[in-house]
Every structure is written in structure tokens, then in C-alpha cells.
Design an enzyme around this catalytic site. Structure first.
Site: not given
Ligand code: SD4
Length: 298
Positions: A150, A177, A180, A200-201, A203
Site C-alpha cells: 500500500t 474483501r 485495513d 501496510t501488509g 490487512g
């Protein structure tokens, strides 16, 4: 207080450079966030954000974005929207509202149309090819694809802190879907009196820890941006471990109202990159080495 910008991933470098110029020429924090995010959204070479983003299982690029103004507490975001050329622009416009500021799908698209925002087919030939290859690979090895990232940008201009994020989410996600990124408190949180954090990663694991809010809360208790990120992530990892599972990739970036900056990750040393700039540090890519403890210029 000095001006500063922090942004997740090295793909943000050109955007941060442009945003720094904008600040130097008198631009304000929201415009700088928009500038830095737009440059990533518009670049089809960055396949996890905006144009050329990674599609869902049906081959559609579904976009999540959000913006939060740390001085007003107002935020805006779009969830699972299609075809909006610059999702962050819709989020910033929505952040002028007190209510109805987080819109999903068709509602978000209708808002963007009414506001006159540009639309385009966000699926490039390259991202379509990646999707077709993933479908093929899945026949023999389920879930054997990777891909997400992100663009998370935090800007501090004088006493004003603002944060913005934009993403196409996890590659091959289920249609509908939501990660975060557009969820305030998870993907981002900003308070000009304290600081801002963005994540980031994966969510789902970020939402489980309300990680951006949690790190800002720790800053409010007196931790520096770096300590807050490190402590919030370590505590979340430990809490989830006690429930029997290991969280997946998660990284945080932060700016403090006190002038501090920080980042934390559970990726391997050197895997998480971010861009930082302030009046004494020209825009450059940084990384984390030594677990979540040391930040070294690269
Ligand atoms: C999501 N957090 O949709 C986003 C994806 C991401 O690095 O940031 N990946 O879960």
C-alpha cells in the site's frame, strides 16, 4: 516544528520528492499527501496501487483508499471501488464531510462521478497477465501468489499532520474483501497534536490490532514515533501468539508531532523499505535492520 514526510515502500520515492517540492513552494499537508500518493497511483509499474493494480479473483481491480486530517479529525475513504483513476482524491474529498465520509463500491463510484473525478480501466495488460498466470498456477499449487503493498504517506507541515493511503489490496482477494487501508485506526490514524501512523501488509492482521491507532495512543503516552511503532507491533505479535497464531507481514511508519519519525516491521531485515524526508534529510529510501529496532539509511 519542521516539515517532514514518511511513506511506506521505496515505490514512494518520486512521490515524496514531488511532495517535498510542493511543501517548499508553500503547499500544505493535504496537497502534499495527494501529490505523493497520486504519483504512485498513476504509475502502472507499481502493481499494487491504482492504475495497473493487482486484481481480485475475478480479474477486477478493486480499490481501497483513505485520508485523515490530524487537525480536524475528519477522514474520508472508499472501499472496494472500481475505475476511479485516483482513489486518494475521492478520499480527500470525502474527508470534508462529517457524516457519510466512508463509501463503498457503487456509492463511492457515484460520489466520484458527481465530483467530476476521472475514471479509467485500472487493469493493465500486465496486471491481467499476472492474474491469468496466478489462475493457472493455482491449479497445481493453491495460494501460490504474492503481491500487495500500500502507498502510505504521512506529512507534517508546521503543526499540521495528515495521512493518506491507497491500494488495490491483496492480489487474488475475494471480490468485496476490504483490507485495513480504508479503516481508520487500522490502516491509518492522524492527530496533529500527537502524530500519525500508517500500516501496510496483511490487512486482516493489522485490523486485529487496530495498529495505527494503538501506536498513536502510545505516542500520546510519551513514546517517540519509533518506540511507539516497535512497541505496538511487538505487543500485537505477542498477543496473537498467545491465541495460537503468527500474524503475517505487517509494517508501520510514523511521524510524531514532537519531530520524531519511526517504522517497524515483522518482515526480514531489509525487506521493508520506506522513504523519509525532512529539512535536514533529503528524500531517500530507508530500511529496517536488526528486527524492529534499528533504522539505517540506505
Ligand atoms: C490490504 N494492507 O489490503 C493492504 C495491502 C497492503 O502491503 O498494504 N499490503 O490488506
Amino acid at each position: 516544528m519542521s516539515n517532514a514526510i514518511i511513506a511506506a515502500w521505496n515505490m514512494s520515492l518520486e512521490g515524496v520528492k514531488a511532495a517535498c517540492e510542493l511543501l517548499k513552494n508553500g503547499g500544505e499537508a493535504p496537497e502534499a499527501v495527494k501529490k505523493a500518493v497520486n504519483l504512485v497511483e498513476d504509475n502502472p509499474g507499481f502493481s499494487s496501487v491504482g492504475y495497473g493494480g493487482l486484481p481480485n479473483r475475478l480479474g477486477e481491480v478493486e480499490l481501497d483508499a483513505a485520508y485523515m486530517d490530524g487537525s480536524t479529525g475528519y477522514y474520508g475513504g472508499i472501499l472496494g471501488a472500481k475505475g476511479i483513476a485516483n482513489p486518494i482524491d475521492a478520499a480527500i474529498k470525502l474527508s470534508k464531510r462529517h457524516l457519510n465520509c466512508l463509501l463503498s463500491g457503487a456509492g463511492a463510484e457515484q460520489f466520484a462521478r458527481i465530483e467530476g473525478l476521472a475514471f479509467k480501466n485500472m487493469l493493465t495488460a500486465e496486471s491481467k497477465k499476472k492474474w491469468e498466470e496466478a489462475l493457472e498456477k493455482e491449479k497445481t499449487s493453491p495460494g501460490a501468489y504474492r503481491g500487495h503493498d500500500t502507498v502510505c504517506v504521512i506529512v507534517r507541515k508546521d503543526k499540521h499532520i495528515a495521512a493518506g493511503v491507497s491500494t488495490s489490496g491483496l492480489f487474488m482477494k475475494e471480490p468485496g474483501r476490504i483490507g485495513d487501508s480504508p479503516i481508520v485506526g487500522a490502516g491509518l490514524y492522524a492527530d496533529s497534536a500527537i502524530g500519525a501512523v500508517s500500516a501496510t501488509g496483511h490487512g486482516e492482521d493489522i485490523i486485529r490490532g487496530c495498529l495505527s491507532y494503538e501506536a498513536v495512543r502510545l505516542m500520546e503516552q510519551g513514546r517517540s514515533a519509533q518506540e511507539a511503532c516497535k512497541t505496538a507491533l511487538a505487543a500485537h505479535i505477542a498477543r496473537m501468539k498467545s491465541k495460537g497464531f503468527a500474524i503475517k507481514d505487517v509494517s508501520l511508519v510514523a511521524l510524531g508531532a514532537d519531530g520524531s519519525f519511526g517504522a517497524a516491521t515483522n518482515l526480514k531485515d531489509g525487506e521493508f523499505t520506506f522513504v523519509y524526508a525532512d529539512e535536514t534529510h533529503p528524500p531517500a529510501v530507508w530500511t529496517i535492520s536488526g528486527g524492529v529496532q534499528h533504522i539505517a539509511a540506505r
